[in-house]
Design a protein around this motif. Structure first.
Motif, mmCIF file in Angstrom:
data_model
loop_
_atom_site.group_PDB
_atom_site.id
_atom_site.type_symbol
_atom_site.label_atom_id
_atom_site.label_comp_id
_atom_site.label_asym_id
_atom_site.label_seq_id
_atom_site.Cartn_x
_atom_site.Cartn_y
_atom_site.Cartn_z
ATOM 1 N N ILE A 104 55.045 -25.604 8.699
ATOM 2 C CA ILE A 104 56.270 -24.805 8.737
ATOM 3 C C ILE A 104 57.013 -25.061 7.429
ATOM 4 C CG2 ILE A 104 58.437 -24.389 9.937
ATOM 5 C CD1 ILE A 104 57.064 -25.442 12.477
ATOM 6 N N HIS A 105 57.083 -24.048 6.623
ATOM 7 C CA HIS A 105 57.659 -24.188 5.282
ATOM 8 C C HIS A 105 59.162 -23.937 5.331
ATOM 9 C CE1 HIS A 105 53.645 -24.555 3.723
ATOM 10 N NE2 HIS A 105 53.309 -23.449 4.355
ATOM 11 N N SER A 106 59.878 -25.008 5.648
ATOM 12 C CA SER A 106 61.325 -24.914 5.751
ATOM 13 C C SER A 106 61.909 -26.302 5.535
ATOM 14 C CB SER A 106 61.690 -24.387 7.139
ATOM 15 O OG SER A 106 62.937 -24.844 7.565
ATOM 16 N N PRO A 107 62.961 -26.402 4.739
ATOM 17 C CA PRO A 107 63.603 -27.714 4.559
ATOM 18 C C PRO A 107 64.116 -28.289 5.879
ATOM 19 C CG PRO A 107 64.420 -26.150 2.924
ATOM 20 C CD PRO A 107 63.574 -25.378 3.898
ATOM 21 N N GLN A 108 64.643 -27.420 6.757
ATOM 22 C CA GLN A 108 65.133 -27.892 8.056
ATOM 23 C C GLN A 108 63.984 -28.435 8.905
ATOM 24 O OE1 GLN A 108 65.604 -24.745 6.932
ATOM 25 N NE2 GLN A 108 67.800 -24.349 6.826
ATOM 26 N N ALA A 109 62.853 -27.742 8.893
ATOM 27 C CA ALA A 109 61.696 -28.185 9.677
ATOM 28 C C ALA A 109 61.213 -29.537 9.178
ATOM 29 C CB ALA A 109 60.574 -27.153 9.610
ATOM 30 N N LYS A 110 61.196 -29.721 7.870
ATOM 31 C CA LYS A 110 60.747 -30.997 7.319
ATOM 32 C C LYS A 110 61.674 -32.128 7.751
ATOM 33 C CE LYS A 110 59.294 -33.353 3.159
ATOM 34 N NZ LYS A 110 59.072 -33.295 1.726
ATOM 35 N N GLU A 111 62.970 -31.871 7.746
ATOM 36 C CA GLU A 111 63.944 -32.885 8.169
ATOM 37 C C GLU A 111 63.759 -33.248 9.650
ATOM 38 O OE1 GLU A 111 68.727 -32.938 8.656
ATOM 39 O OE2 GLU A 111 67.965 -32.254 6.715
ATOM 40 N N ILE A 112 63.578 -32.235 10.482
ATOM 41 C CA ILE A 112 63.362 -32.452 11.920
ATOM 42 C C ILE A 112 62.060 -33.215 12.145
ATOM 43 C CG2 ILE A 112 62.926 -31.299 14.126
ATOM 44 C CD1 ILE A 112 64.680 -28.947 12.910
ATOM 45 N N ALA A 113 61.011 -32.821 11.425
ATOM 46 C CA ALA A 113 59.707 -33.469 11.565
ATOM 47 C C ALA A 113 59.759 -34.922 11.112
ATOM 48 C CB ALA A 113 58.654 -32.706 10.781
ATOM 49 N N LEU A 114 60.524 -35.201 10.067
ATOM 50 C CA LEU A 114 60.670 -36.579 9.598
ATOM 51 C C LEU A 114 61.342 -37.433 10.672
ATOM 52 C CD1 LEU A 114 60.308 -38.637 7.353
ATOM 53 C CD2 LEU A 114 62.471 -37.867 6.376
ATOM 54 N N ASP A 115 62.354 -36.894 11.325
ATOM 55 C CA ASP A 115 63.017 -37.609 12.418
ATOM 56 C C ASP A 115 62.034 -37.865 13.558
ATOM 57 O OD1 ASP A 115 65.282 -38.622 14.009
ATOM 58 O OD2 ASP A 115 65.052 -36.756 15.142
ATOM 59 N N ALA A 116 61.249 -36.854 13.915
ATOM 60 C CA ALA A 116 60.261 -37.004 14.993
ATOM 61 C C ALA A 116 59.202 -38.031 14.606
ATOM 62 C CB ALA A 116 59.616 -35.657 15.309
ATOM 63 N N SER A 117 58.794 -38.027 13.348
ATOM 64 C CA SER A 117 57.806 -38.994 12.869
ATOM 65 C C SER A 117 58.337 -40.417 12.987
ATOM 66 C CB SER A 117 57.429 -38.683 11.418
ATOM 67 O OG SER A 117 56.460 -39.587 10.951
ATOM 68 N N GLN A 118 59.591 -40.606 12.643
ATOM 69 C CA GLN A 118 60.195 -41.933 12.756
ATOM 70 C C GLN A 118 60.264 -42.386 14.212
ATOM 71 O OE1 GLN A 118 63.805 -41.119 10.601
ATOM 72 N NE2 GLN A 118 62.894 -41.688 8.637
ATOM 73 N N LYS A 119 60.532 -41.461 15.122
ATOM 74 C CA LYS A 119 60.546 -41.804 16.545
ATOM 75 C C LYS A 119 59.152 -42.238 17.011
ATOM 76 C CE LYS A 119 64.315 -38.632 17.815
ATOM 77 N NZ LYS A 119 65.331 -39.565 17.481
ATOM 78 N N MET A 120 58.123 -41.511 16.581
ATOM 79 C CA MET A 120 56.762 -41.847 16.988
ATOM 80 C C MET A 120 56.333 -43.184 16.379
ATOM 81 S SD MET A 120 54.633 -40.703 19.156
ATOM 82 C CE MET A 120 54.800 -38.935 19.388
ATOM 83 N N GLN A 121 56.744 -43.449 15.144
ATOM 84 C CA GLN A 121 56.442 -44.742 14.529
ATOM 85 C C GLN A 121 57.130 -45.870 15.305
ATOM 86 O OE1 GLN A 121 56.526 -44.884 10.095
ATOM 87 N NE2 GLN A 121 56.845 -42.678 10.280
ATOM 88 N N ALA A 122 58.347 -45.618 15.790
ATOM 89 C CA ALA A 122 59.055 -46.621 16.582
ATOM 90 C C ALA A 122 58.333 -46.875 17.905
ATOM 91 C CB ALA A 122 60.502 -46.178 16.823
ATOM 92 N N VAL A 123 57.786 -45.821 18.494
ATOM 93 C CA VAL A 123 56.986 -45.975 19.723
ATOM 94 C C VAL A 123 55.810 -46.900 19.448
ATOM 95 C CG1 VAL A 123 55.398 -44.765 21.286
ATOM 96 C CG2 VAL A 123 57.651 -43.788 20.795
ATOM 97 N N MET A 124 55.082 -46.612 18.387
ATOM 98 C CA MET A 124 53.897 -47.407 18.059
ATOM 99 C C MET A 124 54.273 -48.853 17.746
ATOM 100 S SD MET A 124 51.330 -45.393 18.523
ATOM 101 C CE MET A 124 49.983 -46.249 17.707
ATOM 102 N N ALA A 125 55.399 -49.056 17.091
ATOM 103 C CA ALA A 125 55.834 -50.407 16.729
ATOM 104 C C ALA A 125 56.155 -51.255 17.964
ATOM 105 C CB ALA A 125 57.044 -50.342 15.807
#
Length: 135
Positions: A104-125
């Motif tokens: 999804i080529h959108s600055p907003q999508a990238k920001e949202i995805a980065l937040d989701a990625s950090q949540k998933m990394q926290a799950v794994m941690a």
């Protein structure tokens, strides 16, 4: 890399419970659960190791992404796999939402995805990592 993975210090069933709780603590719920072992046995009559796919979703992240792109739902849910290898090791793998939503080529999508990625990394941690055994 499109996923985060780790071998955990837990049995298969305990790993499912640990993943479920770690997801909950990050605001994610499980929408779907696929028992691959049972499905392969029923549909193909083949034996397969214990392997479950948990379809996780964070409602706020999902809503924000759909506000950005109404087709983003084709990428849902964020899957987490718990599998038991033939040697008894239990591994948890989770999709990296950042990699998943890069399409999804959108600055907003990238920001949202980065937040989701950090949540998933926290799950794994949160999951207890198995100690390496010297050969």
């Amino acid at each position: 890399m499109y996923h985060f993975s780790k071998v955990v210090a837990a049995s298969f069933d305990d790993a499912i419970a640990l993943v479920t709780e770690a997801l909950r603590q990050q605001g994610l719920g499980i929408l779907t659960e696929i028992d691959v072992q049972a499905a392969f046995k029923k549909k193909l009559d083949v034996d397969f190791r214990r392997y479950k796919i948990l379809g996780a979703c964070h409602p706020q992240v999902a809503y924000a992404m759909l506000q950005t792109d109404d087709k983003a739902g084709v990428l849902y849910p964020c899957n987490v796999v718990v599998q038991e290898h033939t040697d008894g090791r239990v591994e948890v793998s989770a999709v990296d939402p950042l990699a998943m939503f890069l399409m999804i080529h959108s600055p907003q999508a990238k920001e949202i995805a980065l937040d989701a990625s950090q949540k998933m990394q926290a799950v794994m941690a949160q999951l207890p990592e198995a100690a390496l055994v010297a050969a």
